[in-house]
Enzyme design. Structure first.
Site, PDB file in Angstrom:
ATOM      1  N   CYS A  71      14.831  46.098  33.491  1.00  0.00           N
ATOM      2  CA  CYS A  71      15.780  45.226  34.199  1.00  0.00           C
ATOM      3  C   CYS A  71      17.086  45.928  34.540  1.00  0.00           C
ATOM      4  O   CYS A  71      17.526  45.937  35.692  1.00  0.00           O
ATOM      5  CB  CYS A  71      16.013  43.929  33.433  1.00  0.00           C
ATOM      6  SG  CYS A  71      16.894  44.092  31.870  1.00  0.00           S
ATOM      7  N   HIS A 121      19.064  40.279  29.460  1.00  0.00           N
ATOM      8  CA  HIS A 121      18.357  40.544  30.717  1.00  0.00           C
ATOM      9  C   HIS A 121      19.353  40.486  31.867  1.00  0.00           C
ATOM     10  O   HIS A 121      20.369  39.798  31.788  1.00  0.00           O
ATOM     11  CB  HIS A 121      17.250  39.497  30.919  1.00  0.00           C
ATOM     12  CG  HIS A 121      16.377  39.754  32.107  1.00  0.00           C
ATOM     13  ND1 HIS A 121      15.576  40.869  32.217  1.00  0.00           N
ATOM     14  CD2 HIS A 121      16.170  39.041  33.247  1.00  0.00           C
ATOM     15  CE1 HIS A 121      14.909  40.821  33.367  1.00  0.00           C
ATOM     16  NE2 HIS A 121      15.267  39.722  34.009  1.00  0.00           N
ATOM     17  N   HIS A 133      14.501  41.118  40.138  1.00  0.00           N
ATOM     18  CA  HIS A 133      14.580  41.717  38.810  1.00  0.00           C
ATOM     19  C   HIS A 133      13.266  42.362  38.419  1.00  0.00           C
ATOM     20  O   HIS A 133      12.246  42.188  39.087  1.00  0.00           O
ATOM     21  CB  HIS A 133      15.021  40.674  37.766  1.00  0.00           C
ATOM     22  CG  HIS A 133      14.006  39.607  37.493  1.00  0.00           C
ATOM     23  ND1 HIS A 133      13.777  39.111  36.229  1.00  0.00           N
ATOM     24  CD2 HIS A 133      13.157  38.926  38.292  1.00  0.00           C
ATOM     25  CE1 HIS A 133      12.842  38.171  36.279  1.00  0.00           C
ATOM     26  NE2 HIS A 133      12.449  38.043  37.518  1.00  0.00           N
TER      27      HIS A 133
END
Length: 157
Positions: A71, A121, A133
């Site tokens: 990520c 994240h 993402h």
């Protein structure tokens, strides 16, 4: 008079090596190192387009591209290609951004997912409640709806 009419005089002042780095974009002269507020705001939209161009790239923990990403590796890669430097992890990236409210978020802002005070994240806001993402193992870079209200937003400076 358009910006194009000024190109010869700017090229003469820029010097022969710098001439190669000048570009005309949409009728406006753009030169590296000359940043305006409007140009700075476009770093996020450039990074967003770069992230979107990586659609389908496999997730790999610790990867920063150009073919595999985790990520924060995707956000780091995308903003680096857009001309902005970010630290490596999602938490470090959160600490380096200007925090903005959900009502002030813009396309190209970073979206940080958190549990309590811990960021776990990150993705790039694409508008309409969606992000680009690299989700997790055995997935690929993709556009996805934000699935929780436990998010913070940050604008890369």
């Amino acid at each position: 008079m358009t910006a194009l009419n000024h190109v010869p005089s700017l090229l003469a002042r820029a010097g022969s090596v710098s001439v190669l780095t000048l570009a005309v974009v949409g009728g406006t002269l753009v030169a590296p190192g000359l940043t305006t507020e409007a140009e700075a705001a476009t770093h996020g939209t450039k990074a967003l387009k770069i992230a979107a161009s990586k659609k389908g790239s496999p997730y790999r923990w610790g990867a920063t591209g150009p073919h595999r990403f985790d990520c924060s590796g995707l956000t780091l890669y995308s903003f680096k290609r857009a001309g902005k430097k970010l630290p490596r992890t999602a938490a470090q990236q959160y600490n380096k951004t200007r925090h903005v409210s959900a009502s002030k978020r813009s396309r190209g802002d970073l979206v940080f997912f958190h549990s309590g005070r811990n960021v776990y994240h990150v993705g790039i806001y694409a508008g309409k409640g969606r992000i680009w993402h690299a989700p997790k193992s055995n997935t690929v870079v993709r556009l996805e709806k934000i699935w929780t209200k436990s998010v913070w937003y940050g604008r890369v400076r």
